[in-house]
Write an enzyme that holds these catalytic residues in place. Structure first.
Site, PDB file in Angstrom:
ATOM      1  N   HIS A   1       3.932  13.992  41.079  1.00  0.00           N
ATOM      2  CA  HIS A   1       3.453  14.428  42.399  1.00  0.00           C
ATOM      3  C   HIS A   1       3.989  13.488  43.482  1.00  0.00           C
ATOM      4  CE1 HIS A   1       0.249  17.277  40.874  1.00  0.00           C
ATOM      5  NE2 HIS A   1       0.691  16.679  39.780  1.00  0.00           N
TER       6      HIS A   1
ATOM      7  N   ASP B   1      -1.827  17.112  48.453  1.00  0.00           N
ATOM      8  CA  ASP B   1      -1.698  17.717  47.138  1.00  0.00           C
ATOM      9  C   ASP B   1      -2.830  18.730  46.942  1.00  0.00           C
ATOM     10  OD1 ASP B   1      -1.110  17.871  44.280  1.00  0.00           O
ATOM     11  OD2 ASP B   1      -0.040  16.008  44.696  1.00  0.00           O
TER      12      ASP B   1
ATOM     13  N   ALA C   1      14.977   5.951  31.831  1.00  0.00           N
ATOM     14  CA  ALA C   1      16.381   6.230  32.159  1.00  0.00           C
ATOM     15  C   ALA C   1      16.527   6.657  33.615  1.00  0.00           C
ATOM     16  CB  ALA C   1      16.876   7.357  31.255  1.00  0.00           C
TER      17      ALA C   1
ATOM     18  N   ASN D   1       9.325  18.751  37.789  1.00  0.00           N
ATOM     19  CA  ASN D   1      10.459  17.996  38.352  1.00  0.00           C
ATOM     20  C   ASN D   1      11.624  17.973  37.370  1.00  0.00           C
ATOM     21  OD1 ASN D   1       9.373  16.793  40.965  1.00  0.00           O
ATOM     22  ND2 ASN D   1       7.788  16.241  39.499  1.00  0.00           N
ATOM     23  N   SER D   2      11.319  17.710  36.101  1.00  0.00           N
ATOM     24  CA  SER D   2      12.386  17.674  35.098  1.00  0.00           C
ATOM     25  C   SER D   2      13.077  19.031  35.002  1.00  0.00           C
ATOM     26  CB  SER D   2      11.824  17.291  33.725  1.00  0.00           C
ATOM     27  OG  SER D   2      11.339  15.967  33.779  1.00  0.00           O
TER      28      SER D   2
ATOM     29  N   GLN E   1       3.022  23.034  32.129  1.00  0.00           N
ATOM     30  CA  GLN E   1       4.257  23.013  31.323  1.00  0.00           C
ATOM     31  C   GLN E   1       4.369  24.220  30.388  1.00  0.00           C
ATOM     32  OE1 GLN E   1       3.636  19.127  29.621  1.00  0.00           O
ATOM     33  NE2 GLN E   1       3.563  18.183  31.652  1.00  0.00           N
TER      34      GLN E   1
HETATM   35  N1  UDP Z   1      12.055  10.359  34.880  1.00  0.00           N
HETATM   36  C1  UDP Z   1      12.960   9.336  35.068  1.00  0.00           C
HETATM   37  N2  UDP Z   1      13.362   8.622  33.976  1.00  0.00           N
HETATM   38  C2  UDP Z   1      12.913   8.870  32.732  1.00  0.00           C
HETATM   39  C3  UDP Z   1      11.987   9.932  32.546  1.00  0.00           C
HETATM   40  C4  UDP Z   1      11.582  10.671  33.649  1.00  0.00           C
HETATM   41  O1  UDP Z   1      13.403   9.076  36.193  1.00  0.00           O
HETATM   42  O2  UDP Z   1      13.316   8.157  31.803  1.00  0.00           O
HETATM   43  C5  UDP Z   1      11.583  11.109  36.070  1.00  0.00           C
HETATM   44  C6  UDP Z   1      12.178  12.499  36.118  1.00  0.00           C
HETATM   45  O3  UDP Z   1      13.457  12.445  36.725  1.00  0.00           O
HETATM   46  C7  UDP Z   1      11.147  13.282  36.911  1.00  0.00           C
HETATM   47  C8  UDP Z   1       9.837  12.540  36.632  1.00  0.00           C
HETATM   48  O4  UDP Z   1      10.187  11.315  35.998  1.00  0.00           O
HETATM   49  O5  UDP Z   1      11.439  13.221  38.296  1.00  0.00           O
HETATM   50  C9  UDP Z   1       8.922  13.310  35.698  1.00  0.00           C
HETATM   51  O6  UDP Z   1       8.315  14.346  36.399  1.00  0.00           O
HETATM   52  P1  UDP Z   1       7.941  15.711  35.696  1.00  0.00           P
HETATM   53  O7  UDP Z   1       7.339  16.590  36.721  1.00  0.00           O
HETATM   54  O8  UDP Z   1       9.103  16.265  34.978  1.00  0.00           O
HETATM   55  O9  UDP Z   1       6.896  15.307  34.586  1.00  0.00           O
HETATM   56  P2  UDP Z   1       5.522  14.470  34.579  1.00  0.00           P
HETATM   57  O10 UDP Z   1       5.902  13.035  34.498  1.00  0.00           O
HETATM   58  O11 UDP Z   1       4.779  14.808  35.841  1.00  0.00           O
HETATM   59  O12 UDP Z   1       4.846  14.942  33.352  1.00  0.00           O
END
Ligand code: UDP
Length: 492
Positions: free
Chosen positions: A25, A130, A368, A389-390, A410
């Site tokens: 978020h 939000d 990463a 986001n992913s 998800q």
């Molecule tokens: N992300 C990252 N490096 C990692 C794993 C995840 O930068 O090794 C970032 C990814 O690019 C995304 C965020 O973490 O922007 C995860 O958000 P997402 O909505 O996919 O999942 P959540 O963490 O909310 O379950």
């Protein structure tokens, strides 16, 4: 460093942004904050002390936002104890409600001070908040400050929330085990492909009285939504236009401005700025060694594996994924976050064949640079938890997905990825080494061409939407104009 040019006047809009304190978020709302700074708005961003400390430890966030003279961070405690894991373990709905309750107690005094007590010059034009935090909307309503709700999940998932009260009314929830694979009749617009197992996870394992709570909660949310000025969604018309039109039948103004990360990158590209257009809001230390590892691999040969910032795995699940990855004989880059495994970090009971297979074909990192990884020519597929986001980052990078949704939105996202957009495969509710191996091979070999074709098209449409003249580009301009009109009218 050169400051970005800000031409602020007495009618310069001043926006207060308040995200839910989770990375999924925080990230898109920070990206929105930067887009509004580029439009010369003043922005005050509310962050929890815990997340702010981690962001400043692992990124150059303060230096970055110092470039915008109208930007300010304000922090407050999240109300949770220091040793709270802040992961998605256990009862997700309960966890979210209690996290929001704690936050509301600790954030309300600051919100009141900003929204009700501000001097004429610091007056807030609107609150962008939000969707789950109705306590903040209540304070804004009291201060007669317009509220714009930012919903960080997909339009499809948001539409499924709208359907929940009706599903409960029709007796479809709690879901009966034997109905998991049946289609959901009472989900308009989705009933030809959405199964009960694809509904948000909190629709599962409910008893009748908790269903009543769920119904009250969503009816309250829908009511709250009706009072909002408008909605922002991180999506684009070519991806979710059909669902967006269903949502628009319930709420008057919806701005689809995504994928926001690509939108920001595009806008920064148009500016004369030295700021990197690849900023990420990390809560962990980024391990960049994986990029040089990827540099040594052939094109589209590597599976990238990441389950985001909240998903947790049992040791058994970890072993099944690991064995499936090794048995697939593909290269893999796997993010094993420090708090990914329930109970502990990696232990030394890992079987030798897994260690051997990992030495030959694997690379494990704790965190990463995900967007950079997905854009790397060596990546051929993404084993993901289907966080929104992913999902959007994968679409922009044009990487087909193998989905293993963990919770919340998800489950909906992964169904759309596999059945509607056909840009990936869905492995939900199974975690078995043979299935992991088979589906990785389907992703990287068997179904590769077909998935890549539809993904290339969606990726093209995503980039078109945020470029000059595209739907998200125009919707963001409209949002900016509408907020400017609010400040000129002295609506606030
Ligand atoms: N992300 C990252 N490096 C990692 C794993 C995840 O930068 O090794 C970032 C990814 O690019 C995304 C965020 O973490 O922007 C995860 O958000 P997402 O909505 O996919 O999942 P959540 O963490 O909310 O379950």
């Amino acid at each position: 460093m050169e400051k970005l040019d800000h031409k602020q006047s007495s009618v310069t809009p001043h926006v207060l942004i308040f995200p839910l304190p989770a990375l999924g978020h925080l990230t898109p709302m920070l990206q929105l904050a930067e887009l509004l700074c580029i439009a010369n708005f003043k922005v005050t961003f509310l962050n929890t002390t815990h997340n702010h400390q981690r962001l400043t430890q692992h990124t150059d966030i303060e230096a970055r936002f110092e470039q915008y003279s109208g930007f300010e961070f304000k922090t407050m405690p999240d109300g949770l104890s220091e040793d709270n894991p802040r992961t998605g373990q256990g009862d997700v709905k309960g966890l979210m409600i209690s996290a929001i309750e704690s936050l509301s107690t600790s954030a309300e005094p600051l919100l009141r001070e900003i929204l009700l007590g501000s001097s004429e010059t610091a007056k807030i034009t609107c609150l962008i908040v939000d969707g789950w935090m109705s306590f903040a909307s209540d304070v804004a309503n009291e201060a007669e400050v317009p509220v714009i709700i930012f919903r960080c999940s997909s339009a499809s998932c948001n539409w499924s929330y709208y359907c929940i009260p009706k599903l409960i009314e029709a007796g479809d929830l709690p879901i009966k085990d034997e109905k998991m694979d049946e289609l959901v009749d009472n989900a308009p617009g989705m009933s030809s492909f959405l199964r009960y197992r694809d509904l948000p996870t909190f629709c599962r394992n409910q008893n009748t009285s908790s269903c009543q709570d769920l119904q009250d909660w969503f009816n309250g949310e829908i009511q709250q939504n009706k009072q909002a000025h408008s909605f922002i969604l991180n999506t684009f018309e070519d991806l979710e236009g059909h669902t967006l039109s269903l949502i628009r039948s319930q709420c008057s103004r919806v701005y689809s401005i995504g994928p926001i990360h690509a939108h920001l990158k595009y806008k920064l590209g148009q500016q004369k700025t030295t700021l990197s257009n690849n900023f990420s809001s990390n809560l962990w230390e980024v391990d960049r060694s994986c990029i040089s590892w990827l540099d040594r691999k052939p094109n589209k040969s590597v599976v990238y594996v990441s389950f985001g910032s909240l998903t947790v795995l049992t040791k058994d699940q970890l072993r099944e994924f690991w064995a499936g990855l090794v048995q697939s004989n593909k290269y893999f880059l796997w993010v094993i976050r420090p708090n990914l495994i329930i109970g502990s970090e990696l232990d030394n009971q890992t079987p030798d064949d897994l260690l051997e297979g990992t030495k030959k074909r694997g690379c494990l990192v704790k965190w990463a640079p995900q967007k950079e990884v997905l854009a790397h020519r060596a990546i051929g597929g993404f084993l993901t938890h289907s966080g929104w986001n992913s999902t959007l980052e994968s679409i922009v990078a044009g990487v087909p997905m193998l989905c293993w949704p963990y919770f919340s939105d998800q489950q909906v996202n992964s169904r759309f990825v596999s059945e509607v957009w056909r840009i990936g495969l869905d492995m939900k509710d199974t975690c078995d080494r043979t299935i992991v191996e088979k589906m990785i091979n389907d992703l990287m070999d068997g179904n590769k061409d077909e998935l890549q074709r539809s993904m290339d098209r969606m990726s093209y449409l995503a980039k078109k939407s945020i470029s000059e003249g595209g739907s998200s580009y125009s919707n963001l301009n409209q949002l900016i104009e509408d907020i400017k009109a609010m400040s000129k009218k002295g609506e606030h």
